[in-house]
Design an enzyme around this catalytic site. Structure first.
Site, PDB file in Angstrom:
ATOM      1  N   ASP A  44       7.124   4.767   2.697  1.00 52.75           N
ATOM      2  CA  ASP A  44       6.129   4.795   3.881  1.00 52.75           C
ATOM      3  C   ASP A  44       6.915   4.050   4.695  1.00 52.75           C
ATOM      4  O   ASP A  44       6.491   4.395   6.023  1.00 52.75           O
ATOM      5  CB  ASP A  44       4.558   4.170   3.354  1.00 52.75           C
ATOM      6  CG  ASP A  44       3.942   5.391   2.691  1.00 52.75           C
ATOM      7  OD1 ASP A  44       4.226   6.396   2.643  1.00 52.75           O
ATOM      8  OD2 ASP A  44       2.959   4.701   1.942  1.00 52.75           O
ATOM      9  N   ALA A  45       7.400   2.972   4.712  1.00 53.21           N
ATOM     10  CA  ALA A  45       8.222   2.192   5.815  1.00 53.21           C
ATOM     11  C   ALA A  45       9.085   2.998   6.499  1.00 53.21           C
ATOM     12  O   ALA A  45       9.194   2.956   7.728  1.00 53.21           O
ATOM     13  CB  ALA A  45       8.703   0.959   4.969  1.00 53.21           C
TER      14      ALA A  45
END
Length: 87
Positions: A59-60
Site C-alpha cells: 500500500d505504501a
C-alpha cells in the site's frame, strides 16, 4: 496545450496501474496466506504478522505513486519549461 493532456493521461495511468498492481498483489498474498495457514495452523500468528507488514509495504508503494501523480497534476514542472521556451 498538449502537455496538460499528456500529464492527465500519465496521472491516470500511474494511479490506475498502481491500484491494479496493489490489488492483485494483496489478493495473491491473502490467498497464499490462507493456503499456508490451512496447511500449518501453528504458524498462523507468525505468517499473519508478515502478511500485514507486506500489505503495508504494498500500500505504501501505491500511495507514493499516487502522491507523485498528484504532484505532477497540480504543480506541473513541465509547464514552467514550456513557458521559458515560449519567451
Amino acid at each position: 496545450m498538449e502537455v496538460i493532456g499528456f500529464v492527465a493521461l500519465a496521472t491516470g495511468l500511474i494511479i490506475g496501474l498502481g491500484a491494479l498492481g496493489a490489488c492483485i498483489g494483496i489478493g495473491i498474498m491473502g490467498s497464499k496466506f490462507l493456503e499456508s495457514a490451512a496447511r500449518q495452523p501453528e504458524l498462523m500468528n507468525e505468517l499473519q504478522t508478515k502478511m500485514f507488514l507486506l500489505a503495508g509495504l504494498i500500500d505504501a508503494a501505491f500511495i507514493i505513486g499516487t502522491g507523485i501523480a498528484l504532484w505532477f497534476a497540480t504543480a506541473n514542472p513541465f509547464l514552467a519549461q514550456l513557458a521559458s521556451l515560449a519567451k
